[in-house]
Design a protein around this motif. Structure first.
Motif, PDB file in Angstrom:
ATOM      1  N   PRO A 141       0.801  -1.270  -0.114  1.00 24.40           N
ATOM      2  CA  PRO A 141      -0.013   0.080   0.073  1.00 24.40           C
ATOM      3  C   PRO A 141       0.848   1.304   0.240  1.00 24.40           C
ATOM      4  N   ARG A 142       0.289   2.489  -0.572  1.00 26.28           N
ATOM      5  CA  ARG A 142       1.001   3.476  -0.809  1.00 26.28           C
ATOM      6  C   ARG A 142       1.356   4.078   0.785  1.00 26.28           C
ATOM      7  N   GLU A 143       0.478   3.904   1.507  1.00 28.54           N
ATOM      8  CA  GLU A 143       0.659   4.410   2.887  1.00 28.54           C
ATOM      9  C   GLU A 143       1.871   3.819   3.593  1.00 28.54           C
ATOM     10  N   ALA A 144       2.149   2.561   3.307  1.00 29.37           N
ATOM     11  CA  ALA A 144       3.108   1.967   3.846  1.00 29.37           C
ATOM     12  C   ALA A 144       4.431   2.260   3.017  1.00 29.37           C
ATOM     13  N   THR A 145       4.702   2.251   1.732  1.00 29.20           N
ATOM     14  CA  THR A 145       5.778   2.691   1.081  1.00 29.20           C
ATOM     15  C   THR A 145       6.201   3.900   0.593  1.00 29.20           C
ATOM     16  N   GLY A 146       4.884   4.736   0.767  1.00 30.82           N
ATOM     17  CA  GLY A 146       5.312   6.214   0.410  1.00 30.82           C
ATOM     18  C   GLY A 146       5.345   6.217  -1.105  1.00 30.82           C
ATOM     19  N   ALA A 147       6.032   7.437  -1.839  1.00 32.31           N
ATOM     20  CA  ALA A 147       6.227   7.599  -3.106  1.00 32.31           C
ATOM     21  C   ALA A 147       7.265   8.523  -3.074  1.00 32.31           C
ATOM     22  N   PRO A 148       7.939   8.691  -4.292  1.00 32.75           N
ATOM     23  CA  PRO A 148       8.890   9.823  -4.477  1.00 32.75           C
ATOM     24  C   PRO A 148       8.427  11.054  -4.334  1.00 32.75           C
ATOM     25  N   PRO A 149       9.039  11.948  -3.282  1.00 38.23           N
ATOM     26  CA  PRO A 149       8.571  13.164  -3.312  1.00 38.23           C
ATOM     27  C   PRO A 149       9.192  14.192  -4.303  1.00 38.23           C
ATOM     28  N   ASN A 150       9.942  13.609  -5.162  1.00 40.37           N
ATOM     29  CA  ASN A 150      10.353  14.559  -6.262  1.00 40.37           C
ATOM     30  C   ASN A 150       9.752  14.313  -7.601  1.00 40.37           C
ATOM     31  N   SER A 152       1.376  16.166  -6.560  1.00 40.82           N
ATOM     32  CA  SER A 152       2.435  15.529  -5.840  1.00 40.82           C
ATOM     33  C   SER A 152       2.355  14.146  -5.809  1.00 40.82           C
ATOM     34  N   GLU A 153       3.428  13.437  -5.892  1.00 43.91           N
ATOM     35  CA  GLU A 153       3.512  11.996  -5.285  1.00 43.91           C
ATOM     36  C   GLU A 153       3.948  11.639  -4.094  1.00 43.91           C
ATOM     37  N   ALA A 154       4.118  12.786  -3.201  1.00 44.11           N
ATOM     38  CA  ALA A 154       4.648  12.657  -1.932  1.00 44.11           C
ATOM     39  C   ALA A 154       4.015  11.870  -0.927  1.00 44.11           C
ATOM     40  N   GLY A 155       3.074  11.862  -0.945  1.00 43.41           N
ATOM     41  CA  GLY A 155       1.734  11.217  -0.290  1.00 43.41           C
ATOM     42  C   GLY A 155       0.843  10.261  -1.049  1.00 43.41           C
ATOM     43  N   PRO A 156       0.141   9.506  -0.176  1.00 42.70           N
ATOM     44  CA  PRO A 156      -0.873   8.586  -0.903  1.00 42.70           C
ATOM     45  C   PRO A 156      -2.138   9.429  -1.512  1.00 42.70           C
ATOM     46  N   ARG A 157      -2.575   9.001  -2.744  1.00 40.54           N
ATOM     47  CA  ARG A 157      -3.670   9.418  -3.261  1.00 40.54           C
ATOM     48  C   ARG A 157      -4.833   8.329  -2.996  1.00 40.54           C
ATOM     49  N   LYS A 158      -5.611   9.041  -2.195  1.00 38.70           N
ATOM     50  CA  LYS A 158      -6.863   8.392  -1.792  1.00 38.70           C
ATOM     51  C   LYS A 158      -8.264   8.482  -2.648  1.00 38.70           C
ATOM     52  N   ARG A 159      -9.126   7.671  -2.793  1.00 42.88           N
ATOM     53  CA  ARG A 159     -10.323   7.848  -3.402  1.00 42.88           C
ATOM     54  C   ARG A 159     -11.055   8.605  -2.472  1.00 42.88           C
ATOM     55  N   THR A 160     -11.883   9.384  -2.867  1.00 48.49           N
ATOM     56  CA  THR A 160     -12.954  10.382  -2.127  1.00 48.49           C
ATOM     57  C   THR A 160     -14.284   9.548  -1.992  1.00 48.49           C
ATOM     58  N   ARG A 161     -14.476   9.025  -0.765  1.00 48.79           N
ATOM     59  CA  ARG A 161     -15.778   8.149  -0.797  1.00 48.79           C
ATOM     60  C   ARG A 161     -16.426   8.888   0.542  1.00 48.79           C
ATOM     61  N   GLY A 162     -17.984   8.769   0.276  1.00 47.20           N
ATOM     62  CA  GLY A 162     -18.764   9.064   1.494  1.00 47.20           C
ATOM     63  C   GLY A 162     -18.773   7.974   2.375  1.00 47.20           C
TER      64      GLY A 162
END
Length: 311
Positions: free
Chosen positions: A96-105, A179-189
């Motif tokens: 998961p992105r939350e665990a691995t993160g993503a390149p901040p650059n 930015s890819e610096a953080g996870p992109r989450k789906r917006t859900r109700g």
């Protein structure tokens, strides 16, 4: 069928095939280059051609010659695109992105036109400091998924680029840049049952998910597409930022009008535009000419808009 993750140096991709192009026609064309082992015209499950195929030659030298000398040659009345075949992607389980993160650059760029390649993506950020690479995310067959990444030398340069380019459009599409610096989450109700609270703009109960983002197409998406365009109009990329409509028109013999695409507020060029000619022959001839402006060699292609075919 190519083995996932393995590059076959004998194999080339052939794009822009006419719908009526058969494997026999593709083989006849390829046989004029050298010994052919196999050919494949890629088709949907419904049997319609997807407009591209693959040729496996007897050796890597023949495949390299095909790319170097036969890109832009014709099969029937179409100029075809010939490139070294990319290996099918190997599917991997991702943490998961939350665990691995993503390149901040690195910046994510979404809602790209499907014909945008890495050079076209780089052109959107021409003049922005620090770009070190671009990547279009593709399906196993080489088709774009409509999004990609731009990598910068530092996190600061990536963040500055978001402000520098401002809102961008490409061929009528408003691009999504983040930015890819953080996870992109789906917006859900998040509401549910008996009138729970709606999440991030969603409403309670069954309506709680109204604010979802549309999902990207699946790897096995079987949708059919075609390309439309004015045969007297060309797309022109890699424009200097100072180019205006008049200087763009003046660069092309036989042009009757030209338009440089600009940002929504009209304050800056987006680095590309369109030129309309008096006849189809002049438009077609411009795609094979070498045209430069302020030392930049322009990218000129016949206008093509990707349109979904309704079943």
């Amino acid at each position: 069928m190519a083995e996932p993750g393995v590059v076959n140096p004998n194999r080339v991709f052939v794009g822009n095939l006419a719908p009526e192009t058969s494997e026999d026609a593709l083989r006849a064309w390829a046989s004029g280059i050298g010994a052919v082992e196999s050919v494949e015209v890629v088709a949907s499950r419904a049997g319609r051609t997807r407009g591209h195929g693959y040729v496996s030659f007897a050796d890597a030298a023949t495949a390299a010659r095909a790319v170097e000398s036969f890109n832009g040659s014709k099969i029937g009345d179409r100029e075809v695109q010939v490139e070294a075949a990319r290996p099918p992607r190997v599917r991997e389980e991702r943490a998961p992105r939350e665990a691995t993160g993503a390149p901040p650059n690195r910046l994510f760029v979404g809602t790209l036109p499907f014909e945008t390649d890495e050079a076209g993506l780089a052109g959107l950020f021409a003049g922005v400091a620090g770009v070190t690479g671009t990547e279009i995310n593709r399906r196993a067959n080489g088709d774009s998924k409509g999004w990609g990444y731009v990598t910068f030398g530092s996190t600061e340069q990536a963040q500055a680029a978001i402000a520098a380019v401002g809102p961008l459009e490409l061929e009528g599409r408003a691009l999504r840049i983040e930015s890819e610096a953080g996870p992109r989450k789906r917006t859900r109700g998040r509401g549910g049952g008996a009138g729970g609270a709606g999440g991030e703009g969603g409403e309670g109960g069954a309506a709680g998910g109204r604010n979802r983002r549309r999902r990207a197409p699946r790897e096995d998406d079987d949708a059919e597409y075609t390309y439309e365009g004015d045969p007297k109009r060309v797309f022109v990329g890699n424009l200097p930022w100072s180019t205006d409509d008049a200087s763009l028109a003046a660069a092309f013999t036989g042009a009757v009008s030209a338009e440089v695409a600009r940002s929504r507020d009209g304050s800056r060029s987006r680095g590309f535009g369109y030129v309309t000619f008096r006849d189809e022959a002049s438009a077609t001839a411009s795609t094979t000419a070498t045209i430069t402006l302020e030392g930049r060699e322009l990218r000129v292609e016949l206008e093509r808009r990707r349109v979904r075919v309704e079943a």
